[in-house]
Every structure is written in structure tokens, then in C-alpha cells.
Design a protein around this motif. Sequence first.
Motif, PDB file in Angstrom:
ATOM      1  N   ILE A 107      -5.193  33.065   2.953  1.00 45.92           N
ATOM      2  CA  ILE A 107      -6.541  33.319   2.415  1.00 45.92           C
ATOM      3  C   ILE A 107      -6.443  33.782   0.968  1.00 45.92           C
ATOM      4  N   PHE A 108      -5.523  34.721   0.691  1.00 51.51           N
ATOM      5  CA  PHE A 108      -5.291  35.191  -0.671  1.00 51.51           C
ATOM      6  C   PHE A 108      -4.173  34.362  -1.286  1.00 51.51           C
ATOM      7  N   PRO A 109      -4.189  34.176  -2.612  1.00 49.54           N
ATOM      8  CA  PRO A 109      -3.114  33.388  -3.233  1.00 49.54           C
ATOM      9  C   PRO A 109      -1.770  34.111  -3.185  1.00 49.54           C
ATOM     10  N   GLY A 110      -0.723  33.378  -2.900  1.00 44.43           N
ATOM     11  CA  GLY A 110       0.639  33.894  -2.940  1.00 44.43           C
ATOM     12  C   GLY A 110       1.013  34.767  -1.769  1.00 44.43           C
ATOM     13  N   LYS A 111       2.293  34.731  -1.416  1.00 49.55           N
ATOM     14  CA  LYS A 111       2.809  35.575  -0.355  1.00 49.55           C
ATOM     15  C   LYS A 111       2.725  37.031  -0.789  1.00 49.55           C
ATOM     16  N   HIS A 112       2.331  37.887   0.137  1.00 44.09           N
ATOM     17  CA  HIS A 112       2.274  39.330  -0.092  1.00 44.09           C
ATOM     18  C   HIS A 112       3.348  39.972   0.780  1.00 44.09           C
ATOM     19  N   TYR A 113       4.267  40.713   0.163  1.00 40.45           N
ATOM     20  CA  TYR A 113       5.316  41.402   0.899  1.00 40.45           C
ATOM     21  C   TYR A 113       4.809  42.779   1.309  1.00 40.45           C
ATOM     22  N   LEU A 114       4.990  43.143   2.566  1.00 33.13           N
ATOM     23  CA  LEU A 114       4.601  44.458   3.035  1.00 33.13           C
ATOM     24  C   LEU A 114       5.556  45.488   2.424  1.00 33.13           C
ATOM     25  N   ALA A 115       4.997  46.567   1.872  1.00 32.34           N
ATOM     26  CA  ALA A 115       5.810  47.566   1.175  1.00 32.34           C
ATOM     27  C   ALA A 115       5.362  48.974   1.550  1.00 32.34           C
ATOM     28  N   LYS A 116       6.295  49.899   1.507  1.00 33.63           N
ATOM     29  CA  LYS A 116       6.009  51.322   1.710  1.00 33.63           C
ATOM     30  C   LYS A 116       5.873  51.950   0.330  1.00 33.63           C
ATOM     31  N   PHE A 117       4.647  52.365  -0.012  1.00 36.24           N
ATOM     32  CA  PHE A 117       4.355  52.982  -1.309  1.00 36.24           C
ATOM     33  C   PHE A 117       4.381  54.499  -1.189  1.00 36.24           C
TER      34      PHE A 117
END
Length: 143
Positions: A107-117
Motif C-alpha cells: 500500500i505504501f511505497p517501498g519496503k518498510h523494515y520493522l525497527a526498535k526506536f
Amino acid sequence: MKIPTIHGIIERRILVNYVADPKFVEKILPKPFRPKLYKGKAIVGICLIRLKNIKPKGLPNFIGVNSENGAHRIAVEWDENGETKEGVYIPRRDTSLKLNAIVGGKIFPGKHYLAKFNVKEQNNHFHIDFVSSDNTTLILTQN
């Protein structure tokens, strides 16, 4: 499927730019892009954004979700119809929100990597660090 209009607040945006050797940057850019140069160097960076109350437009804020996000950016140029165009290429995105990681690239452009902020903000000083699911890391501190 029609995607609804998304509404929310950009609560914080930090844009950090720096320069890099264009030979290395060229290797990660797809055609037709080439690095935009400043004094012979490629311009690269990261945009760190906190999003708040993100939800389909018209729904109440308590339905919304919040997230910390990092968009890795490269200033680019390309030729189109005899003209040189400029823009920004984003080779990766990191997010604290599992939903973004799941729908990123769909749905959103580009792969999103899950991250701990890890974010600390106080009296105009901040510290942001994250570790992504593929062990990409970032540490940014401003005193």
C-alpha cells in the motif's frame, strides 16, 4: 480496492544530510538515476519522522496509530525529454509500527523494515537510535 485518504500529524521531523563518495552511491542507485553532486560529493541523508494519530480521514484521533520512522534518502538527477530533472530516491525505510512493515511495498511505497526506536527529547536536546530487523542501526544525538 480504493485506498482511503490518510490523515494525521507530523509531530517531529529531523532531516540530516551529509556527503558521500559518489562512486559508492552510484552502486545503489537504479537507472536512470545518478547522484546529485555538491562540490564533487553525493548528497545523502535520513529523514526521521514521528507520525501521530494516523488513520483514515474522518475517524476520531483515538483510532489512530503513532510511529517513529526513518527514510534513508539520496539526492538524484536524471535526464527526461532532454531536460535534467532532480529528486530524492529513498532506498529504504525503517518504522516502529508493525502495520507499516506489513503493508510497506503493498500500500505504501517501498519496503518498510520493522525497527526498535529509542527516542529521548528534553530541553531542545535529543537522542534517537534504532536497530532494524536486518540489524541496520542509526545513532543520532544533538546536545
